[in-house]
Design an enzyme around this catalytic site. Structure first.
Site, PDB file in Angstrom:
ATOM      1  N   ASP A  18       7.721 -39.531 119.460  1.00  0.00           N
ATOM      2  CA  ASP A  18       9.005 -39.985 118.920  1.00  0.00           C
ATOM      3  C   ASP A  18       9.282 -39.365 117.554  1.00  0.00           C
ATOM      4  OD1 ASP A  18      11.358 -41.346 118.975  1.00  0.00           O
ATOM      5  OD2 ASP A  18      10.474 -43.352 119.047  1.00  0.00           O
ATOM      6  N   ASP A  54      28.241 -42.283 111.205  1.00  0.00           N
ATOM      7  CA  ASP A  54      27.869 -43.694 111.398  1.00  0.00           C
ATOM      8  C   ASP A  54      26.416 -43.953 111.012  1.00  0.00           C
ATOM      9  OD1 ASP A  54      26.600 -42.370 113.497  1.00  0.00           O
ATOM     10  OD2 ASP A  54      27.344 -43.693 115.083  1.00  0.00           O
ATOM     11  N   ALA A  83      31.381 -29.609 105.308  1.00  0.00           N
ATOM     12  CA  ALA A  83      30.132 -28.874 105.062  1.00  0.00           C
ATOM     13  C   ALA A  83      28.987 -29.830 104.775  1.00  0.00           C
ATOM     14  CB  ALA A  83      30.309 -27.923 103.882  1.00  0.00           C
ATOM     15  N   ASN A 134      19.618 -42.289 125.629  1.00  0.00           N
ATOM     16  CA  ASN A 134      19.381 -40.840 125.686  1.00  0.00           C
ATOM     17  C   ASN A 134      19.006 -40.383 127.089  1.00  0.00           C
ATOM     18  OD1 ASN A 134      19.913 -40.611 122.971  1.00  0.00           O
ATOM     19  ND2 ASN A 134      17.758 -40.718 122.342  1.00  0.00           N
ATOM     20  N   SER A 154      20.694 -39.237 106.710  1.00  0.00           N
ATOM     21  CA  SER A 154      21.673 -40.324 106.563  1.00  0.00           C
ATOM     22  C   SER A 154      21.708 -40.850 105.129  1.00  0.00           C
ATOM     23  CB  SER A 154      21.417 -41.446 107.573  1.00  0.00           C
ATOM     24  OG  SER A 154      20.097 -41.910 107.512  1.00  0.00           O
ATOM     25  N   LYS A 158      29.210 -21.508 103.534  1.00  0.00           N
ATOM     26  CA  LYS A 158      28.086 -20.706 103.022  1.00  0.00           C
ATOM     27  C   LYS A 158      27.487 -19.817 104.117  1.00  0.00           C
ATOM     28  CE  LYS A 158      23.511 -21.681 100.982  1.00  0.00           C
ATOM     29  NZ  LYS A 158      22.588 -22.790 100.635  1.00  0.00           N
ATOM     30  N   ILE A 165      31.835 -28.905 114.193  1.00  0.00           N
ATOM     31  CA  ILE A 165      33.070 -29.704 114.168  1.00  0.00           C
ATOM     32  C   ILE A 165      34.154 -28.974 113.379  1.00  0.00           C
ATOM     33  CG2 ILE A 165      34.088 -31.978 113.691  1.00  0.00           C
ATOM     34  CD1 ILE A 165      31.267 -33.161 113.774  1.00  0.00           C
ATOM     35  N   SER A 201      21.321 -38.999 102.483  1.00  0.00           N
ATOM     36  CA  SER A 201      22.110 -38.042 101.683  1.00  0.00           C
ATOM     37  C   SER A 201      23.603 -38.197 101.989  1.00  0.00           C
ATOM     38  CB  SER A 201      21.634 -36.605 101.923  1.00  0.00           C
ATOM     39  OG  SER A 201      21.896 -36.199 103.248  1.00  0.00           O
ATOM     40  N   LYS A 202      23.932 -38.492 103.232  1.00  0.00           N
ATOM     41  CA  LYS A 202      25.351 -38.714 103.568  1.00  0.00           C
ATOM     42  C   LYS A 202      25.830 -40.031 102.927  1.00  0.00           C
ATOM     43  CE  LYS A 202      27.777 -36.630 105.933  1.00  0.00           C
ATOM     44  NZ  LYS A 202      28.684 -35.463 105.713  1.00  0.00           N
TER      45      LYS A 202
END
Ligand code: NAD
Ligand code: TYD
Length: 354
Positions: A289, A133, A80, A257, A159, A32, A11, A161-162
């Site tokens: 899965d 999201d 990043a 998917n 997710s 990096k 992105i 960590s975000k």
């Protein structure tokens, strides 16, 4: 000038190319260069006087401080991250380091720099945090889409960590007044995406005669947004977003998917039919899965539309065609990124599934 972290990734590089086409403001790309960073994405602008590159780890506090001191940006756009859920399952440590510690480090360096600015520069400065999201967790089929007030409930190390990084960004606004903005976007697709993510992986494997691995029964739902629409949303939030606010960004485009994989196969049948007459769909394989696999993501992107006038321009059909065409036209790029370490990753992630 602006700073872009992670500008050699999918992105970030699309964003920098878009930025240089539409403004004469300079960009410093701070990256990096992990396995996901690829400077060939930016080859067309590497000699532009508007563009410069610093190879740096966002966790390196001294380096980041020195970049602020030397370049005095009016904004930092923070892309990043370690970004792939499956990698976070196999090895979460890097996700904690880059996504949490790295974001903390950028916030701290930004705060010290911002405090030293004069009042006009202070008022102009922005820290824009690019998030996902996935921090909201998972939805059932009938649940309303994620809005900005949906409670955080991350389910993967990625997710989580975000989510942690989003909380830190928020805290720097409320505690210190740092002028921050956060965007939470759905699944992106488009040119230059590393072929570990679903859409480029399926295109790459289909063309290589390999199996198309579908986790579980293929019924998991994602909202898909063409990457240039995401870049445009980020520009709008940077320009007009209200300080301290978060904006959900999505494509109004939920797909299972299996529908995504079938759409890719069908388009390839039209533009690159197999000489044998066999259909690409025959390469589909249902595999074990993903642990903790979120069932459904859906974004309510009405706040950014109402407040800032942004809406996606690309439909899934037009965006997917552009994307597939890009991969067909850029097989050299794909060969370049599919390195030895990529093959090792493939063995690790898919070896035990079939
Ligand atoms: P990517 O994995 O393609 O690129 C990440 C970039 O960050 C790479 O260039 C890498 O070298 C760099 N990087 C990693 N660790 C670093 C570190 N410690 N210091 C400096 N640079 C480092 O990721 P992407 O798909 O382009 O995602 C960009 C951002 O957008 C991420 O923050 C991600 O969470 C978020 N996002 C992605 C999506 C998506 O669908 N891809 C959707 C919503 C939000
Ligand atoms: P991905 O592109 O990894 O994005 P995210 O996990 O961030 O949503 O995966 C998109 C969806 O595709 C997700 O539901 C997992 C699924 N998937 C597969 O079925 N097979 C694969 O080989 C991959 C990589 C993903």
């Amino acid at each position: 000038m602006i700073f872009v972290t992670g500008g050699a990734g999918f992105i970030g590089s699309n964003f920098i190319l878009n930025w240089l086409q539409s403004t004469d403001e300079s960009v410093l790309n701070i990256d990096k260069l992990t396995y996901a960073g690829n400077l060939t994405n930016l080859k067309s602008i590497e000699s532009s006087p508007q563009y410069s590159f610093a190879q740096a780890d966002i966790c390196d506090a001294d380096k980041i401080k020195s970049l602020f001191k030397a370049h005095r940006p009016r904004a930092i756009l923070h892309f990043a991250a370690e970004s792939h859920v499956d990698r976070s399952i196999h090895g979460p440590a890097e996700f904690i380091q880059t996504n949490i510690v790295g974001t903390f480090n950028l916030l701290q360096a930004s705060l010290e720099y911002w405090r030293g600015l004069d009042e006009t520069e202070k008022g102009r400065f922005r820290f824009l945090h690019v998030s996902t999201d996935e921090v909201y967790g998972t939805l059932d089929s009938k649940d309303p889409a994620f809005s900005e007030t949906t409670a955080y409930a991350p389910n993967s190390p990625y997710s989580a960590s975000k989510a942690a990084s989003d909380h830190l960004v928020r805290a720097y606004y409320y505690t210190y007044g740092l002028p921050v903005l956060t965007t939470n976007c759905s699944n992106n697709y488009g040119p230059m995406q590393f072929p570990e993510k679903l859409i480029p992986l399926v295109i790459h494997n289909a063309l290589g005669g390999k199996s198309l691995p579908i986790y579980g029964d293929g019924s998991n739902v994602r909202d898909w947004l063409y990457v240039q629409d995401h870049c445009e949303a980020i520009r709008v939030v940077l320009e007009k977003g209200r300080l301290g606010e978060t904006y959900n960004v999505g494509g109004w485009n939920e797909k299972r998917n299996i529908e995504v994989v079938d759409a890719i196969c069908d388009f390839l049948d039209q533009v690159r039919p197999l000489p044998s007459g066999v259909k690409y769909r025959d390469q589909k394989v249902f595999v074990a899965d993903r642990p903790g696999h979120d069932k459904r993501y859906a974004i309510d992107a009405s706040k950014i539309e109402k407040e800032l006038g942004w809406r996606p321009t690309e439909s899934f059909e037009t965006g997917l065609k552009k994307t597939i065409q890009w991969y067909l036209d850029n097989e050299e790029w794909v060969r370049g990124v599919v390195s030895g370490s990529y093959r090792e990753w493939f063995g690790m992630n898919y070896g035990g599934r079939v």
